[in-house]
Design a protein around this motif. Structure first.
Motif, PDB file in Angstrom:
ATOM      1  N   LYS A 116       0.829  -1.210   0.000  1.00  0.00           N
ATOM      2  CA  LYS A 116       0.000   0.000   0.000  1.00  0.00           C
ATOM      3  C   LYS A 116       0.863   1.260   0.000  1.00  0.00           C
ATOM      4  O   LYS A 116       0.560   2.236  -0.698  1.00  0.00           O
ATOM      5  N   LEU A 117       1.927   1.248   0.767  1.00  0.00           N
ATOM      6  CA  LEU A 117       2.817   2.409   0.800  1.00  0.00           C
ATOM      7  C   LEU A 117       3.523   2.593  -0.539  1.00  0.00           C
ATOM      8  O   LEU A 117       3.695   3.727  -1.011  1.00  0.00           O
ATOM      9  N   SER A 118       3.932   1.481  -1.162  1.00  0.00           N
ATOM     10  CA  SER A 118       4.627   1.562  -2.442  1.00  0.00           C
ATOM     11  C   SER A 118       3.754   2.233  -3.489  1.00  0.00           C
ATOM     12  O   SER A 118       4.258   3.004  -4.317  1.00  0.00           O
ATOM     13  N   GLY A 119       2.448   1.944  -3.462  1.00  0.00           N
ATOM     14  CA  GLY A 119       1.526   2.572  -4.410  1.00  0.00           C
ATOM     15  C   GLY A 119       1.410   4.071  -4.222  1.00  0.00           C
ATOM     16  O   GLY A 119       0.939   4.780  -5.122  1.00  0.00           O
ATOM     17  N   ARG A 120       1.843   4.548  -3.082  1.00  0.00           N
ATOM     18  CA  ARG A 120       1.802   5.994  -2.807  1.00  0.00           C
ATOM     19  C   ARG A 120       3.206   6.597  -2.722  1.00  0.00           C
ATOM     20  O   ARG A 120       3.393   7.687  -2.205  1.00  0.00           O
ATOM     21  N   GLN A 121       4.202   5.863  -3.227  1.00  0.00           N
ATOM     22  CA  GLN A 121       5.596   6.294  -3.206  1.00  0.00           C
ATOM     23  C   GLN A 121       6.077   6.597  -1.783  1.00  0.00           C
ATOM     24  O   GLN A 121       6.783   7.575  -1.514  1.00  0.00           O
ATOM     25  N   LEU A 122       5.690   5.727  -0.849  1.00  0.00           N
ATOM     26  CA  LEU A 122       6.118   5.852   0.536  1.00  0.00           C
ATOM     27  C   LEU A 122       6.787   4.558   0.986  1.00  0.00           C
ATOM     28  O   LEU A 122       6.540   3.489   0.421  1.00  0.00           O
ATOM     29  N   THR A 123       7.631   4.648   2.005  1.00  0.00           N
ATOM     30  CA  THR A 123       8.223   3.470   2.623  1.00  0.00           C
ATOM     31  C   THR A 123       8.110   3.597   4.144  1.00  0.00           C
ATOM     32  O   THR A 123       7.896   4.696   4.675  1.00  0.00           O
ATOM     33  N   LEU A 124       8.262   2.466   4.832  1.00  0.00           N
ATOM     34  CA  LEU A 124       8.184   2.456   6.296  1.00  0.00           C
ATOM     35  C   LEU A 124       9.391   3.131   6.929  1.00  0.00           C
ATOM     36  O   LEU A 124      10.520   2.982   6.463  1.00  0.00           O
ATOM     37  N   HIS A 125       9.139   3.832   8.008  1.00  0.00           N
ATOM     38  CA  HIS A 125      10.200   4.326   8.884  1.00  0.00           C
ATOM     39  C   HIS A 125       9.946   3.702  10.249  1.00  0.00           C
ATOM     40  O   HIS A 125       8.947   4.000  10.900  1.00  0.00           O
ATOM     41  N   HIS A 126      10.833   2.812  10.692  1.00  0.00           N
ATOM     42  CA  HIS A 126      10.585   2.025  11.894  1.00  0.00           C
ATOM     43  C   HIS A 126      10.775   2.860  13.157  1.00  0.00           C
ATOM     44  O   HIS A 126      11.737   3.610  13.295  1.00  0.00           O
ATOM     45  N   ILE A 127       9.837   2.687  14.077  1.00  0.00           N
ATOM     46  CA  ILE A 127       9.820   3.385  15.357  1.00  0.00           C
ATOM     47  C   ILE A 127      10.037   2.355  16.464  1.00  0.00           C
ATOM     48  O   ILE A 127       9.522   1.229  16.390  1.00  0.00           O
ATOM     49  N   ALA A 128      10.778   2.716  17.500  1.00  0.00           N
ATOM     50  CA  ALA A 128      11.033   1.795  18.612  1.00  0.00           C
ATOM     51  C   ALA A 128       9.742   1.399  19.311  1.00  0.00           C
ATOM     52  O   ALA A 128       8.813   2.212  19.449  1.00  0.00           O
ATOM     53  N   SER A 129       9.688   0.138  19.761  1.00  0.00           N
ATOM     54  CA  SER A 129       8.516  -0.368  20.478  1.00  0.00           C
ATOM     55  C   SER A 129       8.749  -0.184  21.980  1.00  0.00           C
ATOM     56  O   SER A 129       9.246  -1.075  22.661  1.00  0.00           O
ATOM     57  N   ASP A 130       8.379   0.990  22.491  1.00  0.00           N
ATOM     58  CA  ASP A 130       8.627   1.296  23.900  1.00  0.00           C
ATOM     59  C   ASP A 130       7.415   1.904  24.600  1.00  0.00           C
ATOM     60  O   ASP A 130       7.542   2.469  25.686  1.00  0.00           O
ATOM     61  N   GLY A 131       6.234   1.795  24.003  1.00  0.00           N
ATOM     62  CA  GLY A 131       5.038   2.390  24.576  1.00  0.00           C
ATOM     63  C   GLY A 131       4.763   3.784  24.054  1.00  0.00           C
ATOM     64  O   GLY A 131       3.643   4.284  24.156  1.00  0.00           O
ATOM     65  N   ASP A 132       5.792   4.434  23.485  1.00  0.00           N
ATOM     66  CA  ASP A 132       5.642   5.791  22.948  1.00  0.00           C
ATOM     67  C   ASP A 132       5.544   5.804  21.427  1.00  0.00           C
ATOM     68  O   ASP A 132       5.702   6.849  20.805  1.00  0.00           O
ATOM     69  N   CYS A 133       5.325   4.641  20.810  1.00  0.00           N
ATOM     70  CA  CYS A 133       5.425   4.550  19.352  1.00  0.00           C
ATOM     71  C   CYS A 133       4.451   5.483  18.630  1.00  0.00           C
ATOM     72  O   CYS A 133       4.796   6.054  17.592  1.00  0.00           O
ATOM     73  N   LEU A 134       3.233   5.670  19.171  1.00  0.00           N
ATOM     74  CA  LEU A 134       2.282   6.583  18.523  1.00  0.00           C
ATOM     75  C   LEU A 134       2.838   8.002  18.529  1.00  0.00           C
ATOM     76  O   LEU A 134       2.857   8.693  17.493  1.00  0.00           O
ATOM     77  N   TYR A 135       3.305   8.455  19.679  1.00  0.00           N
ATOM     78  CA  TYR A 135       3.796   9.830  19.812  1.00  0.00           C
ATOM     79  C   TYR A 135       5.113  10.022  19.044  1.00  0.00           C
ATOM     80  O   TYR A 135       5.350  11.082  18.459  1.00  0.00           O
ATOM     81  N   GLN A 136       5.953   8.993  19.047  1.00  0.00           N
ATOM     82  CA  GLN A 136       7.192   9.073  18.275  1.00  0.00           C
ATOM     83  C   GLN A 136       6.899   9.145  16.775  1.00  0.00           C
ATOM     84  O   GLN A 136       7.587   9.858  16.028  1.00  0.00           O
ATOM     85  N   SER A 137       5.876   8.402  16.323  1.00  0.00           N
ATOM     86  CA  SER A 137       5.500   8.430  14.910  1.00  0.00           C
ATOM     87  C   SER A 137       4.994   9.811  14.510  1.00  0.00           C
ATOM     88  O   SER A 137       5.348  10.336  13.443  1.00  0.00           O
TER      89      SER A 137
END
Length: 314
Positions: A167-188
């Motif tokens: 889905k991201l490729s179709g929009r010319q986007l790629t994943l940027h990985h965020i640490a899994s520490d409970g703050d992932c929503l706010y870090q994103s």
């Protein structure tokens, strides 16, 4: 004596007539039981204590590793027991008690005898050993095929990742990985503000502003807020604790927090997930290009997770 050696001794003492098929069936059952146990552990895992979550993850890994090691040892023991050289020859009195061989078995034994050297006669006991060894090899081959087929099945994590990536490729986007520490929503969200050249916020600043927004809009939001264990709507005391957790802990964020962040930043937020359409918040109110993040259900054993995105050319 190691755990693997103890497993082999126990197997030899208790399962004299065990077959590879029996072992494989029990292993499948034990794996299902362990998965059920891990699911129960996950429900009781602390969500707001980073050290406790790490200890929980290590315990899950240890249990899975021990089960895999024991299963490997038991399979080796079963294979060794069913090898042709380890099949015990029946005692003479047992041989005398056995019923006459059926016609089709006689035919098979005669064929085996014909294949033996002319100066060597194959005994009935040896024929039975050969037949049992052949059946054991066939069962082992079937088990290996079954296990290989299971191993070749893509995991839910891999399937989800491939769907989101497509889905991201179709929009010319790629994943940027965020640490899994409970703050992932706010870090994103923080990462998206930087990517889009918008005023920056710290994670703690986002948490405090989100908690204040939820408090200020209690009447509009509380009807959507339920207790995770009972499913009942939050009372006033539980509502305030919810807000304090947002502000002062690493509590995981969800739809309520996304709605609050979109409103306080006055920017749309789009959440892409593997299945179904993306969730878009604040587009009608604020317009413009949304912050684009991804929601994963299966990427980590401890629960859901958010990642950010970047343009593909970056």
């Amino acid at each position: 004596m190691s755990g693997a050696e103890e497993a082999i001794v126990e197997l030899e003492n208790r399962l004299e007539e065990v077959t590879l098929e029996d072992v494989a069936a029990r292993h499948r059952r034990e794996k299902k039981e362990l998965q059920a146990k891990l699911q129960a552990m996950k429900k009781n895992a602390p969500k707001n204590n980073k050290n406790k979550r790490k200890e929980f993850l290590e315990e899950m890994t240890r249990l899975e590793g021990e089960l895999e090691q024991r299963h490997k040892a038991e399979l080796q023991a079963a294979e060794a027991k069913e090898a042709p050289g380890n099949v015990a020859e029946p005692a003479p009195e047992e041989e005398a008690k056995k019923p006459a061989v059926k016609v089709d078995e006689n035919k098979e034994e005669d064929e085996e005898e014909d294949q033996a050297p002319s100066n060597q006669r194959v005994s009935k006991a040896q024929k039975r050993r050969n037949k049992k060894a052949k059946e054991a090899r066939e069962r082992e081959a079937e088990i290996k095929v079954e296990l290989q087929n299971a191993a070749n099945q893509p995991s839910p994590k891999l399937i989800e990742l491939e769907q989101i990536t497509a889905k991201l490729s179709g929009r010319q986007l790629t994943l940027h990985h965020i640490a899994s520490d409970g703050d992932c929503l706010y870090q994103s969200i923080r990462h998206q503000l930087i990517v889009n050249g918008l005023p920056g916020h710290s994670v703690q600043g986002l948490r405090e502003e989100t908690a204040n927004y939820v408090r200020a809009n209690k009447e509009a939001l509380i009807s959507y807020m339920t207790h995770p264990e009972t499913g009942d709507l939050l009372d006033d005391e539980q509502f305030e604790k919810y807000c304090q957790d947002i502000e002062k802990t690493h509590a995981w964020g969800g739809h309520i927090e996304l709605k609050a962040i979109s409103s306080l930043l006055r920017v749309p937020i789009e959440v892409i997930q593997a299945e179904g359409a993306a969730t878009l918040l604040g587009q009608e109110e604020f317009g413009g290009s949304p912050l684009v993040i991804c929601y994963h259900r299966h990427i980590y054993q401890l629960g859901a997770h958010y990642n950010s995105t970047v343009p593909a050319e970056a």
